[in-house]
Scaffold this active site. Structure first.
Site, PDB file in Angstrom:
ATOM      1  N   GLY A  77       0.782  -1.397  -0.283  1.00  0.00           N
ATOM      2  CA  GLY A  77      -0.140  -0.332  -0.247  1.00  0.00           C
ATOM      3  C   GLY A  77       0.833   1.903  -0.089  1.00  0.00           C
ATOM      4  O   GLY A  77       0.458   2.328  -0.136  1.00  0.00           O
ATOM      5  N   CYS A 135      -0.286   3.982 -10.046  1.00  0.00           N
ATOM      6  CA  CYS A 135      -1.140   4.801  -9.186  1.00  0.00           C
ATOM      7  C   CYS A 135      -2.188   4.944  -9.923  1.00  0.00           C
ATOM      8  O   CYS A 135      -2.383   6.017 -11.022  1.00  0.00           O
ATOM      9  CB  CYS A 135      -0.572   5.908  -8.663  1.00  0.00           C
ATOM     10  SG  CYS A 135       0.860   5.059  -7.618  1.00  0.00           S
TER      11      CYS A 135
END
Ligand SMILES: Cc1cc2nc3c(=O)[nH]c(=O)nc-3n(C[C@H](O)[C@H](O)[C@H](O)COP(=O)(O)O)c2cc1C
Length: 312
Positions: A77, A135
């Protein structure tokens, strides 16, 4: 420790001269300093640090890693200490080592990327920036920057303007329909080099509970299982552009390094392999020296020339 073998491994990634083509990949080697007791950092071509964001991030819930056949899944993450703490605490320590330090940069909108680079521009001791475009863009409904040529052009163009003092490397997502198109787009928007590629979205399920083996449900696949797929992406990217390419995906041995060089990579990065052997990147430098010596080549260009000949 210096080499007993008289070969020259230096490579030029655009304006950045590296002592050899072996770098550590982002997210798999911390901020570099954690490995200083384990290996001689001065022997590496470079260190790409963990992805940096505007603010510190806690990352994804545990478990974050799981093994898969010939590889692993991670769902970290993008946990990191934030760009300001990196500049204040890690960069001064990294400055003691004679190796290229590359800052991996990410964000969830174009302004995030620009702000991280703006903070880094005021700091000393970096050789280049590496933009992670794998992303989600929260301003575009979570669509990945790296999958869409228009978004790649926008984020690379904005980063190029912000990165006034340093080369800009762009790390591509492997999840694209046409890597050549994305590579050409990044080159046209001002990238000085490309890193190919990031991990592959994937899953692992406990067959008895039916639940994900990762806290985040899905993760990124890395390690030897992805090498043949990424090798082809590097080959396609190299054919499409003139700027240098750094190959990354599943490298464990000197043969893997030679394969990436053979399809056109100027340098490589080592990721998952550092989890099983933290000294693997330094060993690969030494193995590459020996491989050149065995091939009676004294520079990397000679051996690259030879392997290229087979590819026509
Ligand atoms: C635990 C882990 C964390 C990673 N974090 C990042 C990151 O912060 N930024 C990034 O661009 N890539 C990140 N990556 C991707 C690696 O840099 C590399 O592209 C990928 O793992 C493929 O190489 P490998 O098969 O040698 O591991 C991460 C990979 C792993 C395994």
């Amino acid at each position: 420790m210096t080499s007993a073998v008289p070969v020259d491994l230096t490579v030029q990634v655009g304006a950045v001269r590296l002592r050899n083509p072996i770098l550590t990949a982002s997210g798999t080697f911390g901020y570099g300093v954690e490995f200083a007791q384990l290996i001689d950092l001065n022997r590496l071509g470079g260190i790409v640090v963990k992805g940096l964001s505007r603010e510190p991030m806690d990352g994804a819930p545990a478990p974050r890693l799981c093994e898969t056949p010939s590889g692993m899944l991670n769902a970290v993450g993008l946990q990191n200490i934030g760009v300001r703490v990196f500049v204040a605490e890690k960069l001064p320590v990294l400055g003691k080592y004679d190796t290229a330090i590359v800052a991996n940069v990410f964000g969830y909108c174009v302004e995030d990327y620009v702000e991280v680079i703006r903070v880094l521009e005021d700091a000393d001791g970096l050789a280049a920036y590496e933009l992670n475009v794998s992303c989600p863009n929260v301003k575009r409904g979570g669509m990945q920057f790296g999958g869409d040529p228009a978004l790649v052009a926008e984020v690379v163009g904005a980063a190029r303007k912000a990165a006034a003092t340093r080369p800009l490397w762009v790390k591509l997502s492997p999840m694209v329909a046409d890597i050549g198109l994305i590579a050409r787009t990044a080159e046209a928007a001002g990238a000085d080099a490309l890193t190919v590629a990031n991990t592959y979205p994937a899953m692992a399920i406990d067959p008895w509970t039916g639940k994900s083996l990762l806290g985040n449900q899905t993760g990124g696949l890395s390690g030897p299982s992805i090498k043949p797929i990424t090798l082809r992406l590097v080959w396609e990217a190299c054919k499409a552009i003139k700027i240098p390419v750094l190959g990354v995906g599943g490298i464990e041995t000197v043969e893997d390094v030679l394969q990436y060089l053979a399809v056109g990579a100027t340098a490589v990065q080592v990721g998952t392999a550092s989890f099983t052997d933290p000294a693997v990147s330094q060993r690969l430098v030494e193995d590459l020296e020996r491989a050149l010596y065995r091939a009676k080549a004294f520079t990397l260009n000679e051996i690259r020339g030879k392997v290229f000949a087979d590819f026509g």
